[in-house]
Structures are given as structure tokens and as C-alpha cells.
Design a protein around this motif. Structure first.
Motif, PDB file in Angstrom:
ATOM      1  N   GLY A  49       0.825  -1.198   0.000  1.00 47.94           N
ATOM      2  CA  GLY A  49       0.000   0.000   0.000  1.00 47.94           C
ATOM      3  C   GLY A  49       0.859   1.246   0.000  1.00 47.94           C
ATOM      4  N   VAL A  50       0.289   2.332   0.451  1.00 47.12           N
ATOM      5  CA  VAL A  50       1.006   3.601   0.513  1.00 47.12           C
ATOM      6  C   VAL A  50       0.990   4.132   1.938  1.00 47.12           C
ATOM      7  CG1 VAL A  50       0.613   4.247  -1.888  1.00 47.12           C
ATOM      8  CG2 VAL A  50      -1.047   4.913  -0.158  1.00 47.12           C
ATOM      9  N   ILE A  51       2.009   4.891   2.243  1.00 53.28           N
ATOM     10  CA  ILE A  51       2.094   5.587   3.525  1.00 53.28           C
ATOM     11  C   ILE A  51       2.545   7.023   3.255  1.00 53.28           C
ATOM     12  CG2 ILE A  51       2.640   3.560   4.928  1.00 53.28           C
ATOM     13  CD1 ILE A  51       5.605   4.575   4.900  1.00 53.28           C
ATOM     14  N   LEU A  52       2.291   7.867   4.202  1.00 50.72           N
ATOM     15  CA  LEU A  52       2.918   9.182   4.230  1.00 50.72           C
ATOM     16  C   LEU A  52       4.065   9.071   5.216  1.00 50.72           C
ATOM     17  CD1 LEU A  52      -0.208  11.505   4.321  1.00 50.72           C
ATOM     18  CD2 LEU A  52       1.285  11.029   2.384  1.00 50.72           C
ATOM     19  N   PHE A  53       5.230   9.521   4.808  1.00 49.50           N
ATOM     20  CA  PHE A  53       6.400   9.476   5.679  1.00 49.50           C
ATOM     21  C   PHE A  53       6.801  10.896   6.022  1.00 49.50           C
ATOM     22  CE2 PHE A  53      11.060   9.776   5.994  1.00 49.50           C
ATOM     23  CZ  PHE A  53      11.186   9.174   7.221  1.00 49.50           C
ATOM     24  N   ARG A  54       6.856  11.191   7.320  1.00 49.28           N
ATOM     25  CA  ARG A  54       7.259  12.528   7.764  1.00 49.28           C
ATOM     26  C   ARG A  54       8.716  12.480   8.223  1.00 49.28           C
ATOM     27  NH1 ARG A  54       3.582  15.028  11.864  1.00 49.28           N
ATOM     28  NH2 ARG A  54       2.437  15.588  10.000  1.00 49.28           N
ATOM     29  N   LEU A  55       9.550  13.182   7.494  1.00 51.75           N
ATOM     30  CA  LEU A  55      10.951  13.348   7.869  1.00 51.75           C
ATOM     31  C   LEU A  55      11.012  14.555   8.790  1.00 51.75           C
ATOM     32  CD1 LEU A  55      13.887  12.401   7.445  1.00 51.75           C
ATOM     33  CD2 LEU A  55      14.009  13.985   5.515  1.00 51.75           C
ATOM     34  N   ASN A  56      11.264  14.318  10.068  1.00 53.63           N
ATOM     35  CA  ASN A  56      11.205  15.386  11.061  1.00 53.63           C
ATOM     36  C   ASN A  56      12.427  16.285  11.063  1.00 53.63           C
ATOM     37  OD1 ASN A  56       8.625  14.831  12.151  1.00 53.63           O
ATOM     38  ND2 ASN A  56       9.478  13.103  13.262  1.00 53.63           N
ATOM     39  N   THR A  57      13.552  15.768  10.611  1.00 49.51           N
ATOM     40  CA  THR A  57      14.791  16.534  10.603  1.00 49.51           C
ATOM     41  C   THR A  57      15.423  16.423   9.228  1.00 49.51           C
ATOM     42  OG1 THR A  57      15.136  15.930  12.909  1.00 49.51           O
ATOM     43  CG2 THR A  57      17.025  16.830  11.745  1.00 49.51           C
ATOM     44  N   ALA A  58      15.881  17.523   8.690  1.00 46.98           N
ATOM     45  CA  ALA A  58      16.526  17.487   7.377  1.00 46.98           C
ATOM     46  C   ALA A  58      17.840  16.710   7.450  1.00 46.98           C
ATOM     47  CB  ALA A  58      16.790  18.904   6.885  1.00 46.98           C
ATOM     48  N   ILE A  59      18.151  16.013   6.382  1.00 43.11           N
ATOM     49  CA  ILE A  59      19.412  15.284   6.281  1.00 43.11           C
ATOM     50  C   ILE A  59      20.503  16.289   5.911  1.00 43.11           C
ATOM     51  CG2 ILE A  59      20.633  13.468   5.017  1.00 43.11           C
ATOM     52  CD1 ILE A  59      17.847  12.193   4.548  1.00 43.11           C
ATOM     53  N   PRO A  60      21.663  16.234   6.552  1.00 41.26           N
ATOM     54  CA  PRO A  60      22.730  17.189   6.240  1.00 41.26           C
ATOM     55  C   PRO A  60      23.110  17.152   4.755  1.00 41.26           C
ATOM     56  CG  PRO A  60      23.289  15.907   8.181  1.00 41.26           C
ATOM     57  CD  PRO A  60      22.051  15.309   7.606  1.00 41.26           C
ATOM     58  N   GLU A  61      23.391  18.312   4.184  1.00 38.68           N
ATOM     59  CA  GLU A  61      23.745  18.402   2.767  1.00 38.68           C
ATOM     60  C   GLU A  61      25.009  17.628   2.431  1.00 38.68           C
ATOM     61  OE1 GLU A  61      23.688  22.257   0.988  1.00 38.68           O
ATOM     62  OE2 GLU A  61      21.910  22.842   2.112  1.00 38.68           O
ATOM     63  N   THR A  62      25.864  17.411   3.402  1.00 34.25           N
ATOM     64  CA  THR A  62      27.097  16.659   3.146  1.00 34.25           C
ATOM     65  C   THR A  62      26.813  15.204   2.802  1.00 34.25           C
ATOM     66  OG1 THR A  62      27.302  16.198   5.510  1.00 34.25           O
ATOM     67  CG2 THR A  62      28.484  18.119   4.662  1.00 34.25           C
ATOM     68  N   ALA A  63      25.597  14.731   3.073  1.00 38.35           N
ATOM     69  CA  ALA A  63      25.223  13.348   2.801  1.00 38.35           C
ATOM     70  C   ALA A  63      24.323  13.233   1.576  1.00 38.35           C
ATOM     71  CB  ALA A  63      24.521  12.763   4.015  1.00 38.35           C
ATOM     72  N   SER A  64      24.300  14.243   0.730  1.00 38.07           N
ATOM     73  CA  SER A  64      23.320  14.305  -0.358  1.00 38.07           C
ATOM     74  C   SER A  64      23.422  13.167  -1.363  1.00 38.07           C
ATOM     75  CB  SER A  64      23.416  15.648  -1.080  1.00 38.07           C
ATOM     76  OG  SER A  64      24.676  15.762  -1.706  1.00 38.07           O
ATOM     77  N   THR A  65      24.584  12.560  -1.538  1.00 38.90           N
ATOM     78  CA  THR A  65      24.738  11.490  -2.535  1.00 38.90           C
ATOM     79  C   THR A  65      24.629  10.089  -1.934  1.00 38.90           C
ATOM     80  OG1 THR A  65      27.136  11.499  -2.263  1.00 38.90           O
ATOM     81  CG2 THR A  65      26.221  12.939  -3.968  1.00 38.90           C
ATOM     82  N   LEU A  66      24.434   9.999  -0.635  1.00 38.89           N
ATOM     83  CA  LEU A  66      24.383   8.696   0.024  1.00 38.89           C
ATOM     84  C   LEU A  66      22.991   8.075  -0.077  1.00 38.89           C
ATOM     85  CD1 LEU A  66      26.397   9.510   3.276  1.00 38.89           C
ATOM     86  CD2 LEU A  66      27.203   8.359   1.195  1.00 38.89           C
ATOM     87  N   PRO A  67      22.912   6.748  -0.244  1.00 39.76           N
ATOM     88  CA  PRO A  67      21.604   6.083  -0.289  1.00 39.76           C
ATOM     89  C   PRO A  67      20.917   6.099   1.075  1.00 39.76           C
ATOM     90  CG  PRO A  67      23.371   4.462  -0.391  1.00 39.76           C
ATOM     91  CD  PRO A  67      24.016   5.817  -0.444  1.00 39.76           C
ATOM     92  N   ILE A  68      19.586   6.018   1.030  1.00 39.72           N
ATOM     93  CA  ILE A  68      18.758   6.084   2.233  1.00 39.72           C
ATOM     94  C   ILE A  68      18.327   4.678   2.643  1.00 39.72           C
ATOM     95  CG2 ILE A  68      16.603   6.961   3.212  1.00 39.72           C
ATOM     96  CD1 ILE A  68      18.516   9.185   2.537  1.00 39.72           C
ATOM     97  N   LEU A  69      18.441   4.371   3.924  1.00 42.01           N
ATOM     98  CA  LEU A  69      17.924   3.134   4.499  1.00 42.01           C
ATOM     99  C   LEU A  69      16.950   3.494   5.610  1.00 42.01           C
ATOM    100  CD1 LEU A  69      21.221   1.067   4.967  1.00 42.01           C
ATOM    101  CD2 LEU A  69      19.638   0.978   3.047  1.00 42.01           C
ATOM    102  N   PHE A  70      15.856   2.729   5.729  1.00 39.30           N
ATOM    103  CA  PHE A  70      14.947   2.859   6.856  1.00 39.30           C
ATOM    104  C   PHE A  70      15.278   1.741   7.827  1.00 39.30           C
ATOM    105  CE2 PHE A  70      13.091   6.038   4.619  1.00 39.30           C
ATOM    106  CZ  PHE A  70      11.745   6.290   4.809  1.00 39.30           C
ATOM    107  N   ALA A  71      15.270   2.027   9.122  1.00 40.34           N
ATOM    108  CA  ALA A  71      15.611   1.013  10.119  1.00 40.34           C
ATOM    109  C   ALA A  71      14.599   1.039  11.254  1.00 40.34           C
ATOM    110  CB  ALA A  71      17.013   1.257  10.666  1.00 40.34           C
ATOM    111  N   SER A  72      14.166  -0.185  11.631  1.00 36.92           N
ATOM    112  CA  SER A  72      13.264  -0.375  12.753  1.00 36.92           C
ATOM    113  C   SER A  72      13.534  -1.756  13.314  1.00 36.92           C
ATOM    114  CB  SER A  72      11.810  -0.271  12.293  1.00 36.92           C
ATOM    115  OG  SER A  72      10.938  -0.525  13.362  1.00 36.92           O
ATOM    116  N   ASN A  73      13.747  -1.850  14.618  1.00 36.82           N
ATOM    117  CA  ASN A  73      14.109  -3.119  15.243  1.00 36.82           C
ATOM    118  C   ASN A  73      15.374  -3.652  14.570  1.00 36.82           C
ATOM    119  OD1 ASN A  73      11.671  -2.622  16.426  1.00 36.82           O
ATOM    120  ND2 ASN A  73      10.665  -4.430  15.668  1.00 36.82           N
TER     121      ASN A  73
END
Length: 132
Positions: A49-73
Motif C-alpha cells: 500500500g502507501v504511507i505518508l512518511f514525515r521526515l522530522n529533521t533534514a538530512i545534512p547536505e554533506t550526505a546528499s549522494t548517500l543512499p537512504i535506508l529505513f531502520a526499525s528493530n
């Protein structure tokens, strides 16, 4: 009802509508950016399905080319774009709400909406003046 009054790790953005999952923390490593989400965030959701994801804090610009991972447990899932390539911090260009597709069986977490950081204007330079 659902939300803050229960033990669900997500809230509905409208009455029984699209679930909203919020980031809990951001860790920038040398090879990726890990965004923490609440424990068991996807447990009570359907298989896809779909979700809305709220990013509460901006990611630093120095990490702009790095891939994103979600982590839980113990779970870590790469965030991808619609074409399957890895989403980077460039696509999550600031704190805000993003539209994400998930498929628990196929291990897909796909960013469906983002604001591009660059725009290109298309100009038609071959127009002719028909007012002669």
C-alpha cells in the motif's frame, strides 16, 4: 479510535486514511544514511500500500549522494525510486512529508514523490510570428 490513544506505531493522516509514519532519528554513515522509524511500524499495515512518511529533521547536505535506508528493530530496508535505483538524500531534500509505496512481501520501499532540487526550463525557440 486509532492514533495517539492506542499502541499503534503510526497515525492515520485522515480518518482511517493513509497511515503516517514519522522518523525518530537520522544516522549518517560513510556509505549510507539510516533513518529510524518506530518499532513495528509496518506490523499492522496490509501487505502492500502507501504511507505518508514525515521526515522530522533534514538530512545534512554533506550526505546528499548517500543512499537512504529505513531502520526499525532489526529490520533495515533501502528506499528506492520508482525506477528501482537507490533514493539519496538529494530526493529527501528537507524536513517534510513524502508519499511512499511499500510491499512487505517483495521488500519494496519506494519513494513516489519528491521535489527535485534542480529544474530545467524548456523553451521553444522555433516559434514563428503569424501576425504578419
Amino acid at each position: 479510535m486509532f492514533g495517539a490513544t492506542t499502541n499503534y506505531p503510526f497515525n492515520f493522516s485522515n480518518r482511517l486514511g493513509i497511515p503516517l509514519i514519522e522518523s525518530t532519528n537520522i544516522t549518517v554513515n560513510t556509505d549510507n544514511v539510516v533513518i529510524g522509524i518506530p518499532k513495528r511500524a509496518f506490523r499492522f499495515l496490509n501487505g502492500n500500500g502507501v504511507i505518508l512518511f514525515r521526515l522530522n529533521t533534514a538530512i545534512p547536505e554533506t550526505a546528499s549522494t548517500l543512499p537512504i535506508l529505513f531502520a526499525s528493530n532489526e529490520f533495515t530496508q533501502a528506499l528506492t525510486l520508482v525506477g528501482g535505483e537507490a533514493a539519496t538524500a538529494t530526493q529527501l531534500n528537507g524536513a517534510g512529508v513524502y508519499f511512499v509505496y511499500y510491499d512487505k512481501n517483495a521488500n519494496i520501499l519506494q519513494l513516489m514523490s519528491f521535489a527535485p532540487t534542480t529544474t530545467t526550463a524548456t523553451q521553444n525557440t522555433t516559434e514563428t510570428d503569424n501576425n504578419n
